[in-house]
Design a protein around this motif. Structure first.
Motif, mmCIF file in Angstrom:
data_model
loop_
_atom_site.group_PDB
_atom_site.id
_atom_site.type_symbol
_atom_site.label_atom_id
_atom_site.label_comp_id
_atom_site.label_asym_id
_atom_site.label_seq_id
_atom_site.Cartn_x
_atom_site.Cartn_y
_atom_site.Cartn_z
ATOM 1 N N VAL A 146 0.828 -1.214 0.000
ATOM 2 C CA VAL A 146 0.000 0.000 0.000
ATOM 3 C C VAL A 146 0.859 1.260 0.000
ATOM 4 O O VAL A 146 0.690 2.148 -0.836
ATOM 5 N N VAL A 205 -1.530 8.102 6.609
ATOM 6 C CA VAL A 205 -2.129 6.778 6.748
ATOM 7 C C VAL A 205 -2.108 6.341 8.212
ATOM 8 O O VAL A 205 -3.101 5.827 8.746
ATOM 9 N N SER A 238 -7.466 -0.976 3.369
ATOM 10 C CA SER A 238 -8.526 -0.059 2.967
ATOM 11 C C SER A 238 -8.023 1.107 2.128
ATOM 12 O O SER A 238 -8.825 1.891 1.622
ATOM 13 N N TYR A 239 -6.703 1.227 1.990
ATOM 14 C CA TYR A 239 -6.134 2.415 1.362
ATOM 15 C C TYR A 239 -5.280 2.086 0.149
ATOM 16 O O TYR A 239 -4.814 0.960 -0.034
ATOM 17 N N THR A 241 -2.166 4.312 -2.272
ATOM 18 C CA THR A 241 -1.387 5.547 -2.405
ATOM 19 C C THR A 241 -0.979 5.798 -3.852
ATOM 20 O O THR A 241 -0.179 6.676 -4.122
ATOM 21 N N VAL A 282 -3.106 9.585 -0.640
ATOM 22 C CA VAL A 282 -3.701 8.382 -0.070
ATOM 23 C C VAL A 282 -5.205 8.484 -0.224
ATOM 24 O O VAL A 282 -5.796 9.515 0.066
ATOM 25 N N VAL A 283 -5.826 7.427 -0.709
ATOM 26 C CA VAL A 283 -7.272 7.431 -0.891
ATOM 27 C C VAL A 283 -7.849 6.157 -0.320
ATOM 28 O O VAL A 283 -7.238 5.099 -0.387
ATOM 29 N N PRO A 284 -9.066 6.226 0.278
ATOM 30 C CA PRO A 284 -9.739 5.003 0.701
ATOM 31 C C PRO A 284 -10.171 4.225 -0.532
ATOM 32 O O PRO A 284 -10.611 4.820 -1.511
ATOM 33 N N ARG A 285 -10.053 2.896 -0.494
ATOM 34 C CA ARG A 285 -10.494 2.067 -1.605
ATOM 35 C C ARG A 285 -11.903 1.601 -1.328
ATOM 36 O O ARG A 285 -12.225 1.118 -0.257
ATOM 37 N N LEU A 341 -6.198 13.778 -0.007
ATOM 38 C CA LEU A 341 -6.675 12.927 1.056
ATOM 39 C C LEU A 341 -8.181 13.070 1.080
ATOM 40 O O LEU A 341 -8.706 13.976 1.696
ATOM 41 N N ARG A 388 -12.156 11.227 1.203
ATOM 42 C CA ARG A 388 -12.945 10.071 1.582
ATOM 43 C C ARG A 388 -14.280 10.185 0.897
ATOM 44 O O ARG A 388 -14.981 11.180 1.035
ATOM 45 N N ALA A 424 -16.044 -0.140 2.327
ATOM 46 C CA ALA A 424 -14.577 -0.074 2.422
ATOM 47 C C ALA A 424 -14.059 -1.479 2.655
ATOM 48 O O ALA A 424 -14.630 -2.234 3.408
#
Length: 218
Positions: free
Chosen positions: A7, A114, A153-154, A156, A172-175, A205, A207, A217
């Motif tokens: 990640v 993160v 969950s993330y 980059t 960094v983004v939430p998947r 960043l 969500r 998530a």
């Protein structure tokens, strides 16, 4: 380690420890200096990374200004991390080779973001023999509000919407999974990747929030 580096792409041994084995952050408090405490907390990690390097899955990636060595995965390591994370290999991006040549300041900022989002909680069963004040500090961390998701969950690194190439650590983004086999027009969670990757030179960043009901998530 494969999950964390899969990640983050590039990280110090201490950052890997803080995410993968947070209970170690509460051990070795009797050492006289912060440097010796950090060395004791992360003593087992270099050996594991050495094994990954011996099998062609990890490599040293230079140093950051403070002197800490950076580690990253090789293409073979990214494939192994994809299996651990349950992701398609095509979503893993490229190895973060050469990040240490410029100090990796952006990468380190992303990693700290993160960590702040995850708030890794220590396993109290691993700290039963620690002094009372140390155990109390670990208990306070466990009792604190939960973080957001797990390391899986993330992401980059995201695909650029037009060329299909990969951005240079956009942030960094939430998947999230798509709401349906066919992404819906106007659905924010289905368009998360393209909207986030539109500014690859800036740390992003974000969500996503969706009312579709089935976005989740990982």
């Amino acid at each position: 380690m494969l999950r964390v580096l899969g990640v983050l792409k590039v990280a110090t041994v201490e950052q890997i420890q803080q995410i993968s084995t947070p209970h170690l952050s509460y051990r070795h408090t009797d050492k006289p200096t912060p440097a010796k405490r950090k060395q004791a907390r992360t003593a087992s990690h270099p050996g594991a990374l050495s094994d990954l390097r011996k099998h062609g899955r990890a490599e040293n990636g230079g140093q950051i200004p403070g002197g800490d060595r950076l580690r990253n995965l090789t293409p073979m390591g990214l494939k192994a991390a994809a299996r651990e994370l349950g992701r398609p290999v095509g979503e893993m991006g490229d190895p973060a080779r050469g990040a240490g040549r410029t100090g990796a300041s952006h990468s380190m900022t992303v990693n700290e973001a993160v960590l702040a989002l995850l708030r890794p909680k220590p396993d109290l069963s691993q700290l039963a023999s620690e002094p009372a004040d140390v155990f109390a500090a670990a208990q306070a961390a466990v009792d604190a509000p939960d973080g957001l998701g797990t390391i899986a969950s993330y992401a980059t690194e995201v695909a650029l919407p037009v060329t299909g190439t990969w951005s240079n650590r956009a942030g960094v983004v939430p998947r999230r999974t798509s709401c349906s086999p066919r992404p819906r027009t106007g659905c924010r969670c289905c368009s998360l990747r393209s909207t986030t990757a539109s500014s690859p030179r800036r740390s992003s960043l974000r969500r996503s929030t969706s009312t579709c009901g089935s976005a989740s998530a990982r």
